[in-house]
Motif scaffolding. Structure first.
Motif, PDB file in Angstrom:
ATOM      1  N   ASP A  80       0.820  -1.206   0.000  1.00 21.34           N
ATOM      2  CA  ASP A  80       0.000   0.000   0.000  1.00 21.34           C
ATOM      3  C   ASP A  80       0.856   1.260   0.000  1.00 21.34           C
ATOM      4  O   ASP A  80       1.956   1.290   0.567  1.00 21.34           O
ATOM      5  CB  ASP A  80      -0.913   0.027   1.228  1.00 21.34           C
ATOM      6  CG  ASP A  80      -1.956  -1.075   1.194  1.00 21.34           C
ATOM      7  OD1 ASP A  80      -2.182  -1.653   0.114  1.00 21.34           O
ATOM      8  OD2 ASP A  80      -2.536  -1.359   2.257  1.00 21.34           O
ATOM      9  N   ASP A  93       3.733   7.117  -7.165  1.00 16.31           N
ATOM     10  CA  ASP A  93       2.837   6.104  -7.703  1.00 16.31           C
ATOM     11  C   ASP A  93       3.658   4.863  -8.036  1.00 16.31           C
ATOM     12  O   ASP A  93       4.648   4.959  -8.771  1.00 16.31           O
ATOM     13  CB  ASP A  93       2.148   6.627  -8.971  1.00 16.31           C
ATOM     14  CG  ASP A  93       1.027   5.721  -9.441  1.00 16.31           C
ATOM     15  OD1 ASP A  93       1.075   4.512  -9.154  1.00 16.31           O
ATOM     16  OD2 ASP A  93       0.107   6.217 -10.115  1.00 16.31           O
ATOM     17  N   GLU A 113      -4.915  -2.674 -11.529  1.00 14.67           N
ATOM     18  CA  GLU A 113      -6.066  -2.097 -10.844  1.00 14.67           C
ATOM     19  C   GLU A 113      -5.552  -1.238  -9.688  1.00 14.67           C
ATOM     20  O   GLU A 113      -4.699  -1.679  -8.927  1.00 14.67           O
ATOM     21  CB  GLU A 113      -6.987  -3.177 -10.281  1.00 14.67           C
ATOM     22  CG  GLU A 113      -8.174  -2.605  -9.512  1.00 14.67           C
ATOM     23  CD  GLU A 113      -8.929  -3.683  -8.749  1.00 14.67           C
ATOM     24  OE1 GLU A 113     -10.052  -3.997  -9.169  1.00 14.67           O
ATOM     25  OE2 GLU A 113      -8.392  -4.204  -7.755  1.00 14.67           O
ATOM     26  N   GLN A 114      -6.075  -0.014  -9.586  1.00 14.04           N
ATOM     27  CA  GLN A 114      -5.731   0.864  -8.473  1.00 14.04           C
ATOM     28  C   GLN A 114      -7.000   1.359  -7.805  1.00 14.04           C
ATOM     29  O   GLN A 114      -8.003   1.635  -8.466  1.00 14.04           O
ATOM     30  CB  GLN A 114      -4.888   2.053  -8.945  1.00 14.04           C
ATOM     31  CG  GLN A 114      -3.477   1.657  -9.382  1.00 14.04           C
ATOM     32  CD  GLN A 114      -2.574   2.858  -9.582  1.00 14.04           C
ATOM     33  OE1 GLN A 114      -2.894   3.763 -10.334  1.00 14.04           O
ATOM     34  NE2 GLN A 114      -1.439   2.858  -8.902  1.00 14.04           N
ATOM     35  N   LYS A 115      -6.932   1.468  -6.481  1.00 14.16           N
ATOM     36  CA  LYS A 115      -8.068   1.939  -5.699  1.00 14.16           C
ATOM     37  C   LYS A 115      -7.609   2.944  -4.662  1.00 14.16           C
ATOM     38  O   LYS A 115      -6.518   2.812  -4.087  1.00 14.16           O
ATOM     39  CB  LYS A 115      -8.763   0.777  -4.988  1.00 14.16           C
ATOM     40  CG  LYS A 115      -9.448  -0.227  -5.893  1.00 14.16           C
ATOM     41  CD  LYS A 115     -10.146  -1.299  -5.063  1.00 14.16           C
ATOM     42  CE  LYS A 115     -10.869  -2.288  -5.935  1.00 14.16           C
ATOM     43  NZ  LYS A 115     -11.587  -3.320  -5.125  1.00 14.16           N
ATOM     44  N   SER A 124     -12.683   5.378  -4.908  1.00 17.93           N
ATOM     45  CA  SER A 124     -12.115   5.599  -6.236  1.00 17.93           C
ATOM     46  C   SER A 124     -13.057   6.385  -7.137  1.00 17.93           C
ATOM     47  O   SER A 124     -12.630   7.304  -7.851  1.00 17.93           O
ATOM     48  CB  SER A 124     -11.767   4.254  -6.887  1.00 17.93           C
ATOM     49  OG  SER A 124     -10.865   3.523  -6.081  1.00 17.93           O
ATOM     50  N   SER A 135      -3.257   8.485  -6.295  1.00 21.30           N
ATOM     51  CA  SER A 135      -2.079   8.484  -5.427  1.00 21.30           C
ATOM     52  C   SER A 135      -2.203   9.568  -4.362  1.00 21.30           C
ATOM     53  O   SER A 135      -2.530  10.721  -4.675  1.00 21.30           O
ATOM     54  CB  SER A 135      -0.806   8.735  -6.236  1.00 21.30           C
ATOM     55  OG  SER A 135       0.306   8.875  -5.361  1.00 21.30           O
ATOM     56  N   LEU A 183      -3.501   4.230  -1.376  1.00 14.64           N
ATOM     57  CA  LEU A 183      -3.548   3.713  -2.747  1.00 14.64           C
ATOM     58  C   LEU A 183      -3.200   2.235  -2.738  1.00 14.64           C
ATOM     59  O   LEU A 183      -2.138   1.828  -2.257  1.00 14.64           O
ATOM     60  CB  LEU A 183      -2.557   4.469  -3.636  1.00 14.64           C
ATOM     61  CG  LEU A 183      -2.371   3.915  -5.052  1.00 14.64           C
ATOM     62  CD1 LEU A 183      -3.661   4.042  -5.851  1.00 14.64           C
ATOM     63  CD2 LEU A 183      -1.213   4.610  -5.764  1.00 14.64           C
ATOM     64  N   LYS A 184      -4.102   1.423  -3.275  1.00 12.12           N
ATOM     65  CA  LYS A 184      -3.864  -0.008  -3.417  1.00 12.12           C
ATOM     66  C   LYS A 184      -3.679  -0.322  -4.898  1.00 12.12           C
ATOM     67  O   LYS A 184      -4.523   0.036  -5.722  1.00 12.12           O
ATOM     68  CB  LYS A 184      -5.031  -0.820  -2.834  1.00 12.12           C
ATOM     69  CG  LYS A 184      -5.113  -0.738  -1.313  1.00 12.12           C
ATOM     70  CD  LYS A 184      -6.211  -1.623  -0.757  1.00 12.12           C
ATOM     71  CE  LYS A 184      -6.220  -1.586   0.769  1.00 12.12           C
ATOM     72  NZ  LYS A 184      -5.027  -2.244   1.344  1.00 12.12           N
ATOM     73  N   THR A 185      -2.575  -0.989  -5.227  1.00 13.32           N
ATOM     74  CA  THR A 185      -2.234  -1.301  -6.609  1.00 13.32           C
ATOM     75  C   THR A 185      -2.054  -2.805  -6.771  1.00 13.32           C
ATOM     76  O   THR A 185      -1.358  -3.439  -5.968  1.00 13.32           O
ATOM     77  CB  THR A 185      -0.932  -0.587  -7.016  1.00 13.32           C
ATOM     78  OG1 THR A 185      -1.098   0.826  -6.873  1.00 13.32           O
ATOM     79  CG2 THR A 185      -0.561  -0.900  -8.459  1.00 13.32           C
TER      80      THR A 185
END
Length: 330
Positions: A80, A93, A113-115, A124, A135, A183-185
Protein backbone atom coordinates in the motif's frame (compact mmCIF):
# COMPACT_ATOMS: atom_id res chain seq x y z
CA UNK A 1 11.41 12.17 13.65
CA UNK A 2 9.97 13.23 10.30
CA UNK A 3 9.45 10.30 7.97
CA UNK A 4 10.14 10.84 4.31
CA UNK A 5 9.21 7.33 3.20
CA UNK A 6 9.04 3.70 5.12
CA UNK A 7 23.59 -2.28 7.62
CA UNK A 8 29.64 -3.83 11.24
CA UNK A 9 27.15 -6.82 10.28
CA UNK A 10 24.31 -7.58 12.68
CA UNK A 11 21.24 -9.68 11.96
CA UNK A 12 18.32 -9.29 14.31
CA UNK A 13 16.71 -12.12 16.21
CA UNK A 14 14.44 -13.95 13.79
CA UNK A 15 10.92 -15.18 14.47
CA UNK A 16 9.88 -16.24 10.99
CA UNK A 17 6.94 -18.30 12.20
CA UNK A 18 5.86 -17.34 8.74
CA UNK A 19 7.07 -14.81 6.49
CA UNK A 20 6.22 -9.48 2.68
CA UNK A 21 6.09 -6.51 -2.58
CA UNK A 22 3.73 -9.77 -2.99
CA UNK A 23 2.99 -13.37 -3.75
CA UNK A 24 0.89 -14.34 -6.72
CA UNK A 25 -2.66 -15.35 -5.90
CA UNK A 26 -5.66 -16.59 -7.86
CA UNK A 27 -8.21 -13.80 -8.23
CA UNK A 28 -11.64 -13.02 -9.60
CA UNK A 29 -13.02 -9.75 -10.89
CA UNK A 30 -15.94 -8.84 -8.66
CA UNK A 31 -18.12 -5.77 -8.55
CA UNK A 32 -15.59 -4.10 -6.26
CA UNK A 33 -12.57 -5.07 -8.35
CA UNK A 34 -10.12 -7.92 -7.95
CA UNK A 35 -10.85 -10.38 -5.16
CA UNK A 36 -8.15 -12.84 -4.08
CA UNK A 37 -9.42 -16.39 -3.83
CA UNK A 38 -8.21 -19.84 -2.86
CA UNK A 39 -7.81 -22.58 -5.45
CA UNK A 40 -7.71 -26.34 -4.95
CA UNK A 41 -6.39 -27.21 -8.40
CA UNK A 42 -3.03 -25.43 -8.51
CA UNK A 43 -0.02 -25.96 -6.26
CA UNK A 44 2.86 -23.57 -5.69
CA UNK A 45 5.69 -26.09 -5.77
CA UNK A 46 8.39 -23.51 -5.08
CA UNK A 47 9.05 -19.84 -4.50
CA UNK A 48 12.51 -18.28 -4.78
CA UNK A 49 12.46 -14.68 -3.53
CA UNK A 50 15.25 -12.08 -3.54
CA UNK A 51 14.62 -8.84 -1.64
CA UNK A 52 16.81 -5.74 -1.57
CA UNK A 53 16.28 -1.98 -1.56
CA UNK A 54 17.27 -1.83 -5.24
CA UNK A 55 15.45 -4.83 -6.68
CA UNK A 56 12.97 -7.59 -5.98
CA UNK A 57 13.04 -10.82 -7.97
CA UNK A 58 10.72 -13.77 -7.46
CA UNK A 59 10.39 -17.08 -9.29
CA UNK A 60 7.50 -19.50 -8.82
CA UNK A 61 6.92 -23.05 -10.02
CA UNK A 62 3.19 -23.79 -10.23
CA UNK A 63 1.66 -27.19 -10.94
CA UNK A 64 -1.86 -27.92 -12.16
CA UNK A 65 -2.64 -31.20 -10.43
CA UNK A 66 -5.97 -31.70 -12.21
CA UNK A 67 -6.72 -33.42 -15.54
CA UNK A 68 -7.98 -30.22 -17.16
CA UNK A 69 -6.53 -26.86 -18.10
CA UNK A 70 -7.36 -24.10 -15.64
CA UNK A 71 -7.75 -20.52 -16.90
CA UNK A 72 -7.89 -17.93 -14.13
CA UNK A 73 -6.92 -14.40 -13.19
CA UNK A 74 -3.60 -14.24 -11.35
CA UNK A 75 -3.06 -11.20 -9.13
CA UNK A 76 0.12 -9.67 -7.71
CA UNK A 77 -0.76 -7.02 -5.08
CA UNK A 78 1.82 -4.31 -4.37
CA UNK A 79 2.38 -2.80 -0.92
CA UNK A 80 0.00 0.00 0.00
CA UNK A 81 0.96 3.63 -0.59
CA UNK A 82 -0.41 5.52 2.41
CA UNK A 83 -1.16 9.18 2.79
CA UNK A 84 -0.41 11.35 5.81
CA UNK A 85 2.77 12.83 7.24
CA UNK A 86 3.79 9.45 8.64
CA UNK A 87 3.52 7.74 5.26
CA UNK A 88 6.23 5.17 4.66
CA UNK A 89 6.96 5.91 1.02
CA UNK A 90 7.90 9.08 -0.86
CA UNK A 91 7.16 7.49 -4.24
CA UNK A 92 4.25 9.20 -5.98
CA UNK A 93 2.84 6.10 -7.70
CA UNK A 94 4.00 2.46 -7.85
CA UNK A 95 3.25 2.45 -11.58
CA UNK A 96 6.29 4.68 -12.09
CA UNK A 97 8.46 1.70 -11.18
CA UNK A 98 9.28 -0.88 -13.92
CA UNK A 99 7.49 -4.21 -13.41
CA UNK A 100 8.11 -7.25 -15.62
CA UNK A 101 6.44 -10.67 -15.70
CA UNK A 102 7.51 -13.75 -17.64
CA UNK A 103 5.77 -17.13 -17.97
CA UNK A 104 7.96 -20.02 -19.11
CA UNK A 105 10.51 -17.45 -20.26
CA UNK A 106 8.11 -15.34 -22.34
CA UNK A 107 7.19 -11.77 -21.43
CA UNK A 108 3.58 -11.29 -20.34
CA UNK A 109 1.76 -7.95 -20.25
CA UNK A 110 -0.11 -7.33 -17.00
CA UNK A 111 -3.13 -5.17 -16.31
CA UNK A 112 -3.29 -2.88 -13.29
CA UNK A 113 -6.07 -2.10 -10.84
CA UNK A 114 -5.73 0.86 -8.47
CA UNK A 115 -8.07 1.94 -5.70
CA UNK A 116 -8.24 4.89 -3.32
CA UNK A 117 -9.20 3.35 0.03
CA UNK A 118 -9.88 4.68 3.53
CA UNK A 119 -10.87 2.45 6.45
CA UNK A 120 -11.91 -0.33 4.10
CA UNK A 121 -14.13 1.91 1.94
CA UNK A 122 -13.39 2.37 -1.77
CA UNK A 123 -13.48 6.07 -2.71
CA UNK A 124 -12.11 5.60 -6.24
CA UNK A 125 -15.29 6.74 -7.99
CA UNK A 126 -15.41 9.88 -5.86
CA UNK A 127 -11.78 10.74 -6.60
CA UNK A 128 -12.29 10.05 -10.27
CA UNK A 129 -15.33 12.31 -10.35
CA UNK A 130 -13.41 15.12 -8.66
CA UNK A 131 -10.47 14.72 -11.02
CA UNK A 132 -8.10 13.87 -8.17
CA UNK A 133 -5.35 11.28 -8.86
CA UNK A 134 -5.61 8.12 -6.76
CA UNK A 135 -2.08 8.48 -5.43
CA UNK A 136 -2.02 10.25 -2.03
CA UNK A 137 1.42 11.63 -2.91
CA UNK A 138 2.84 13.84 -5.62
CA UNK A 139 2.45 17.31 -7.07
CA UNK A 140 -0.41 16.35 -9.40
CA UNK A 141 -2.56 15.26 -6.46
CA UNK A 142 -1.73 18.39 -4.45
CA UNK A 143 -2.61 20.64 -7.37
CA UNK A 144 -5.89 18.82 -8.04
CA UNK A 145 -6.96 19.16 -4.41
CA UNK A 146 -6.00 22.83 -4.28
CA UNK A 147 -8.11 23.51 -7.40
CA UNK A 148 -11.30 22.09 -5.87
CA UNK A 149 -14.08 24.46 -4.80
CA UNK A 150 -14.15 25.03 -1.05
CA UNK A 151 -17.40 23.04 -0.52
CA UNK A 152 -15.78 19.95 -2.04
CA UNK A 153 -12.68 20.43 0.09
CA UNK A 154 -14.87 20.67 3.18
CA UNK A 155 -16.64 17.47 2.12
CA UNK A 156 -13.35 15.60 1.81
CA UNK A 157 -12.25 16.91 5.21
CA UNK A 158 -15.52 15.80 6.80
CA UNK A 159 -15.14 12.33 5.23
CA UNK A 160 -11.63 12.06 6.67
CA UNK A 161 -10.02 11.79 3.24
CA UNK A 162 -7.89 14.90 3.66
CA UNK A 163 -6.61 17.04 6.51
CA UNK A 164 -6.38 20.81 6.28
CA UNK A 165 -2.92 21.84 7.51
CA UNK A 166 -3.00 25.33 6.03
CA UNK A 167 -1.22 28.11 7.87
CA UNK A 168 -1.19 31.90 7.89
CA UNK A 169 2.03 33.86 7.36
CA UNK A 170 1.97 37.66 7.50
CA UNK A 171 -1.74 37.67 6.89
CA UNK A 172 -1.52 35.36 3.89
CA UNK A 173 -3.17 31.93 4.10
CA UNK A 174 -1.03 29.15 2.64
CA UNK A 175 -3.14 26.20 1.52
CA UNK A 176 -1.85 22.79 2.64
CA UNK A 177 -4.19 19.83 2.14
CA UNK A 178 -2.83 16.44 3.23
CA UNK A 179 -4.36 13.30 1.65
CA UNK A 180 -5.12 10.56 4.18
CA UNK A 181 -6.37 7.77 1.93
CA UNK A 182 -4.37 4.71 0.83
CA UNK A 183 -3.55 3.71 -2.75
CA UNK A 184 -3.86 -0.01 -3.42
CA UNK A 185 -2.23 -1.30 -6.61
CA UNK A 186 -2.57 -4.81 -8.06
CA UNK A 187 -1.01 -6.22 -11.24
CA UNK A 188 -3.06 -9.01 -12.80
CA UNK A 189 -3.39 -11.11 -15.94
CA UNK A 190 -5.31 -14.14 -17.22
CA UNK A 191 -3.23 -17.31 -17.15
CA UNK A 192 -3.88 -20.83 -18.43
CA UNK A 193 -2.35 -23.54 -16.25
CA UNK A 194 -2.00 -26.67 -18.44
CA UNK A 195 -3.32 -29.90 -16.96
CA UNK A 196 -0.66 -32.01 -15.25
CA UNK A 197 2.17 -29.60 -16.06
CA UNK A 198 4.41 -27.09 -14.29
CA UNK A 199 4.49 -23.39 -15.07
CA UNK A 200 7.46 -21.08 -14.40
CA UNK A 201 6.34 -17.54 -13.45
CA UNK A 202 8.79 -14.73 -12.65
CA UNK A 203 8.46 -11.10 -11.58
CA UNK A 204 11.17 -8.45 -11.36
CA UNK A 205 10.84 -4.83 -10.28
CA UNK A 206 12.34 -1.98 -8.28
CA UNK A 207 10.43 -1.78 -4.98
CA UNK A 208 8.75 1.36 -3.69
CA UNK A 209 11.03 1.55 -0.68
CA UNK A 210 10.39 3.65 2.37
CA UNK A 211 12.79 5.26 4.79
CA UNK A 212 13.50 7.98 7.31
CA UNK A 213 15.80 10.97 7.42
CA UNK A 214 16.97 9.79 10.85
CA UNK A 215 16.68 6.80 13.14
CA UNK A 216 15.67 6.03 16.69
CA UNK A 217 18.03 3.05 16.91
CA UNK A 218 21.18 3.53 18.94
CA UNK A 219 19.71 6.67 20.53
CA UNK A 220 19.21 6.11 24.30
CA UNK A 221 16.65 8.92 24.47
CA UNK A 222 14.45 7.33 21.80
CA UNK A 223 14.84 3.58 22.34
CA UNK A 224 12.14 3.30 25.01
CA UNK A 225 9.41 5.21 23.19
CA UNK A 226 6.20 3.82 21.76
CA UNK A 227 7.37 4.28 18.17
CA UNK A 228 10.58 2.40 18.97
CA UNK A 229 8.62 -0.49 20.45
CA UNK A 230 6.46 -0.70 17.34
CA UNK A 231 9.50 -0.87 15.07
CA UNK A 232 11.23 -3.43 17.30
CA UNK A 233 8.20 -5.68 16.94
CA UNK A 234 7.70 -5.07 13.23
CA UNK A 235 11.31 -5.82 12.31
CA UNK A 236 12.17 -8.21 15.18
CA UNK A 237 15.02 -5.96 16.30
CA UNK A 238 17.23 -7.60 18.95
CA UNK A 239 19.88 -6.37 21.40
CA UNK A 240 22.69 -7.10 18.93
CA UNK A 241 21.12 -4.79 16.34
CA UNK A 242 20.65 -2.07 18.96
CA UNK A 243 24.27 -2.41 20.08
CA UNK A 244 25.43 -2.22 16.47
CA UNK A 245 23.48 0.99 16.02
CA UNK A 246 25.08 2.44 19.17
CA UNK A 247 28.55 1.61 17.85
CA UNK A 248 27.75 3.35 14.59
CA UNK A 249 26.68 6.47 16.47
CA UNK A 250 29.80 6.32 18.66
CA UNK A 251 31.88 6.57 15.48
CA UNK A 252 30.11 9.78 14.57
CA UNK A 253 27.86 8.29 11.91
CA UNK A 254 24.45 9.71 11.10
CA UNK A 255 21.89 6.90 10.85
CA UNK A 256 19.13 6.62 8.26
CA UNK A 257 16.61 3.82 7.69
CA UNK A 258 15.38 2.07 4.56
CA UNK A 259 12.28 -0.12 4.65
CA UNK A 260 11.27 -2.78 2.15
CA UNK A 261 7.94 -4.61 2.44
CA UNK A 262 6.78 -7.71 0.60
CA UNK A 263 3.32 -9.30 0.77
CA UNK A 264 3.73 -13.02 1.43
CA UNK A 265 0.39 -14.02 2.91
CA UNK A 266 -1.33 -14.37 -0.48
CA UNK A 267 0.93 -17.40 -0.95
CA UNK A 268 -1.51 -19.26 1.30
CA UNK A 269 -4.20 -19.09 -1.42
CA UNK A 270 -2.98 -22.09 -3.40
CA UNK A 271 -4.03 -25.74 -3.05
CA UNK A 272 -1.13 -26.77 -0.81
CA UNK A 273 1.55 -25.07 1.30
CA UNK A 274 4.51 -23.75 -0.71
CA UNK A 275 6.56 -26.88 -1.37
CA UNK A 276 9.99 -25.24 -1.28
CA UNK A 277 10.43 -21.65 -0.11
CA UNK A 278 13.69 -19.69 -0.31
CA UNK A 279 14.17 -16.09 0.76
CA UNK A 280 17.34 -14.06 0.27
CA UNK A 281 17.56 -10.62 1.88
CA UNK A 282 20.39 -8.37 0.66
CA UNK A 283 21.26 -5.37 2.83
CA UNK A 284 23.30 -3.72 0.08
CA UNK A 285 26.54 -3.00 1.96
CA UNK A 286 28.54 -4.93 4.53
CA UNK A 287 28.61 -1.73 6.61
CA UNK A 288 24.81 -1.69 6.91
CA UNK A 289 22.70 -3.33 9.59
CA UNK A 290 19.64 -5.38 8.64
CA UNK A 291 16.74 -6.75 10.65
CA UNK A 292 13.63 -8.72 9.69
CA UNK A 293 11.46 -11.44 11.18
CA UNK A 294 12.24 -15.04 10.37
CA UNK A 295 13.75 -18.26 11.65
CA UNK A 296 16.59 -20.44 10.40
CA UNK A 297 18.48 -17.51 8.90
CA UNK A 298 21.85 -18.35 7.34
CA UNK A 299 24.47 -15.87 6.21
CA UNK A 300 25.47 -16.68 2.61
CA UNK A 301 27.58 -13.64 1.77
CA UNK A 302 28.87 -10.34 3.09
CA UNK A 303 25.47 -8.71 2.48
CA UNK A 304 23.06 -11.62 1.96
CA UNK A 305 21.03 -13.74 4.35
CA UNK A 306 18.95 -16.78 3.46
CA UNK A 307 15.92 -18.62 4.81
CA UNK A 308 14.73 -21.98 3.44
CA UNK A 309 11.45 -23.66 4.37
CA UNK A 310 9.54 -26.74 3.21
CA UNK A 311 5.76 -27.11 3.08
CA UNK A 312 5.46 -23.51 4.11
CA UNK A 313 2.25 -21.54 4.68
CA UNK A 314 2.94 -17.82 5.20
CA UNK A 315 0.81 -16.12 7.84
CA UNK A 316 2.56 -12.76 8.03
CA UNK A 317 4.18 -10.40 5.56
CA UNK A 318 7.84 -9.48 5.34
CA UNK A 319 9.18 -6.12 6.55
CA UNK A 320 12.90 -5.48 6.18
CA UNK A 321 14.79 -2.70 7.99
CA UNK A 322 18.18 -1.59 6.64
CA UNK A 323 20.17 0.83 8.78
CA UNK A 324 22.85 2.93 7.07
CA UNK A 325 25.47 5.13 8.69
CA UNK A 326 27.01 8.12 6.92
CA UNK A 327 29.28 10.96 7.98
CA UNK A 328 27.67 14.37 7.82
CA UNK A 329 30.65 15.74 5.89
CA UNK A 330 30.50 12.97 3.26
Amino acid sequence: MIRLNRAVVVLAAILFAAPATANDSVASMGAGGLVLQRTDGIEMRSEDLYVSAAEIRVRYRFYNRTDRDIATLVAFPMPDLQGGIESDVALEDPLRMPFTTTVNGRRVATNVEQKAMLNGVDHSDLMRGLGVPFSPRGEATMQALAALPRPQIEMLIEMGLIEDRSWVDRGVRNLDLAPLWTLKTTHYWTQVFPAGRELDVRHQYAPAIGGSAGSIFGDPEMEGGEHAREDVERYCVDDAFQEGARRMRSRGLYLTETWVDYILTTGANWAEPIGEFRLVVDKGSSRNLVSFCGEGVRKIGSTRFEIRRRNYTPDRDLSVLILTGTRMDD
